[in-house]
Design an enzyme around this catalytic site. Structure first.
Site, short mmCIF file in Angstrom:
data_model
loop_
_atom_site.label_atom_id
_atom_site.label_comp_id
_atom_site.label_asym_id
_atom_site.label_seq_id
_atom_site.Cartn_x
_atom_site.Cartn_y
_atom_site.Cartn_z
N VAL A 163 36.97 45.94 34.86
CA VAL A 163 37.83 46.99 34.32
C VAL A 163 37.00 48.01 33.54
O VAL A 163 37.20 49.23 33.64
CB VAL A 163 38.91 46.37 33.41
CG1 VAL A 163 39.82 47.46 32.84
CG2 VAL A 163 39.71 45.32 34.13
N ARG A 211 42.07 50.01 26.37
CA ARG A 211 43.04 49.75 27.43
C ARG A 211 44.44 50.03 26.90
O ARG A 211 44.92 49.34 26.00
CB ARG A 211 42.95 48.29 27.89
CG ARG A 211 41.57 47.89 28.38
CD ARG A 211 41.60 46.53 29.02
NE ARG A 211 40.25 46.05 29.32
CZ ARG A 211 39.98 44.98 30.06
NH1 ARG A 211 40.98 44.28 30.57
NH2 ARG A 211 38.74 44.61 30.29
N ARG A 251 33.04 40.87 40.93
CA ARG A 251 33.91 42.00 41.27
C ARG A 251 33.57 43.19 40.38
O ARG A 251 32.74 43.09 39.47
CB ARG A 251 35.38 41.62 41.04
CG ARG A 251 35.65 41.15 39.61
CD ARG A 251 37.12 40.94 39.34
NE ARG A 251 37.36 40.21 38.11
CZ ARG A 251 37.36 40.73 36.89
NH1 ARG A 251 37.10 42.02 36.72
NH2 ARG A 251 37.61 39.98 35.81
#
Length: 485
Positions: free
Chosen positions: A300, A343, A297
């Site tokens: 982030v 983050r 995928r």
């Protein structure tokens, strides 16, 4: 055969949904957002061309409801689905349903997702491709089998027990002593069953001074597999990353070539297409690296790779899904910057407990070399049902020192969030720590230094308090003493 994307349904929320919509906007591709009831005023809903309500707050009723998401695509004329990261992004069943519904799946083939989603199967494939893996035992039946494996291989504690399915640190337990083995095995199985519906586990040797290094791969459907170099993702809390950088300060150019070439070899052996990441654990004591897993995928932290290479990874995913070949070769990728990402989660910075509620104030000064992926806004109510990620802050510069300096300035002076707690104080303490500045850290850095990091949290901003006093004094001078005094 090429198939043109007419409209993309983004099967996600928050930061990942916003990120995908940004590239679609640049390409002038319409988008459909999906949202749960508490997300009806979320940022991704406002950004998309249109939006569809798909259920109530619990993820199983909304963002994990495959049928409703596919129906939303059909109803609103979307002919492609991008899953972002998290939720259904690595769900082979969902990818298959999308494809079987006649929609374009913007990601790798469901069969590849299925193979790589099982850590035991993926390690077997890696070994067959000649990729080194961490010494371990697959699918142990009980603690006795684990003890026999340790004895036969002359291994001592600590060891790691991992869920064979899923990721994100769930079902992952470090075992420090023999007395901890039975309860740790039970805990790992329980977490794995709860999170992934599968209580299968594997056990691996624990690498004491491990560094987490991952390689970004882009592969088209014409046999072209190219790496976009590596990222360092060592700084984690509870096995979840919070600070990443590119390139890695842990390795030299020779090791960089070896790790990146190994990742390409593995992805070619898998028959991979789209964007994906090969994760490795680098043992800084022995100088060896080991395969961990393949993330099938968008990651982030893909943004820092985009900053140092100048490519749009989401855009490449769209091109590949439409059947287009890559329009560049490996030698065309020449990183010339250093990028750092943090983050910003809505969490207590000392305990990591979630902090939910209304963001009463949020102010972020734009800054040269700053990139922001923002999933919230001032006045938004952060719901307690989903991931606590609020935004990604990325800085870039000609070298590591400049990237860190810019991040320090953002976290210290150019960011204000009120109404919820964030990890900002912890992030600032980490990037100011001497060991981080030297590049001397491991996956245990936060665990080993947490008390010291908390003690470094900045006090109340004295400059801001002084400005408040100055404004009050000015008001008194100009208007006289208020009636209420």
């Amino acid at each position: 055969m090429n198939t043109t994307i007419r409209k993309v349904l983004v099967a996600n929320r928050g930061v990942p949904a916003v990120r995908v919509i940004q590239t679609c906007r640049d390409r002038k591709i319409p988008t459909t957002a999906v949202y749960s009831t508490p997300d009806r005023l979320a940022a991704h809903v406002f950004m998309a061309t249109d939006a569809v309500h798909i259920g109530e707050a619990p993820p199983l009723e909304s963002y994990l409801n495959m049928e409703k998401i596919i129906q939303a695509a059909r109803t609103n004329g979307a002919n492609a689905v991008h899953p972002g990261w998290g939720f259904l992004s690595e769900n082979a069943v969902f990818a298959g349903l999308v494809r079987d519904s006649g929609l374009l799946w913007i990601g790798p083939d469901p069969e590849v997702i299925q193979k790589m989603g099982d850590k035991i199967e993926s390690k077997k494939i890696a070994r067959e491709a000649g990729v080194p893996t961490v010494p371990g035992i697959d699918s142990p039946e009980d603690s006795g089998e684990i003890r026999r494996w340790m004895k036969d291989n002359d291994l001592a504690f600590p060891i790691m027990i991992k869920a064979s399915s899923g990721g994100g640190g769930k079902g992952m337990v470090k075992v420090g002593a023999d007395a901890e083995l039975e309860p740790s095995l039970a805990r790992a199985r329980s977490e794995a069953k709860k999170s992934f519906g599968n209580d299968g586990v594997l056990v691996e040797k624990y690498i004491e001074k491990g560094r987490h290094i991952e390689v970004q791969i882009i592969a088209d459907r014409h046999g072209n597999v190219i790496h976009l170099f590596e990222r360092e993702c060592t700084l984690q809390r509870r096995n979840q990353k919070i600070i990443e950088e590119a390139p890695s300060p842990s390795i030299d150019d020779e090791m960089r070539r070896s790790i990146c070439d190994t990742a390409v070899r593995l992805m070619r052996a898998i028959g991979y297409s789209s964007a994906g990441t090969v994760e490795f654990l680098f043992d800084s004591l022995s100088g060896k690296f080991y395969f961990l897993e393949v993330n099938t995928r968008l990651q982030v932290e893909h943004g820092i790779t985009e900053l140092v290479t100048g490519v749009d990874i989401v855009g490449l995913m769209l091109d590949i899904a439409q059947g287009s070949p890559l329009n560049f070769m490996q030698e065309d990728i020449r990183p010339n910057r250093w990028a750092l990402e943090v983050r910003l989660n809505a969490e207590n910075p000392a305990t990591f407990s979630p902090s939910f509620g209304t963001i009463s104030r949020m102010h972020l000064n734009l800054y040269p070399g700053l990139r922001v992926s923002q999933g919230v806004y001032e006045g938004f109510d952060i719901p307690p049902y989903y991931d606590s990620l609020m935004m990604l802050l990325m800085t870039a510069g000609p070298d590591r020192e400049t990237a860190i300096m810019k991040m320090d300035s953002i976290l210290c002076r150019n960011l204000r969030v009120e109404g919820v707690e964030t990890l900002a104080p912890l992030l600032l303490s980490i990037i100011r720590h001497p060991d981080f500045l030297r590049g001397d850290f491991s996956t245990r850095f936060i665990e080993e230094h947490l008390d010291e990091l908390v003690s470094m949290f900045p006090e109340e901003d004295s400059e801001e308090e002084a400005l408040k006093i100055a404004r009050y004094v000015t008001e008194i001078s100009a208007l006289g003493t208020p009636n209420w005094m």
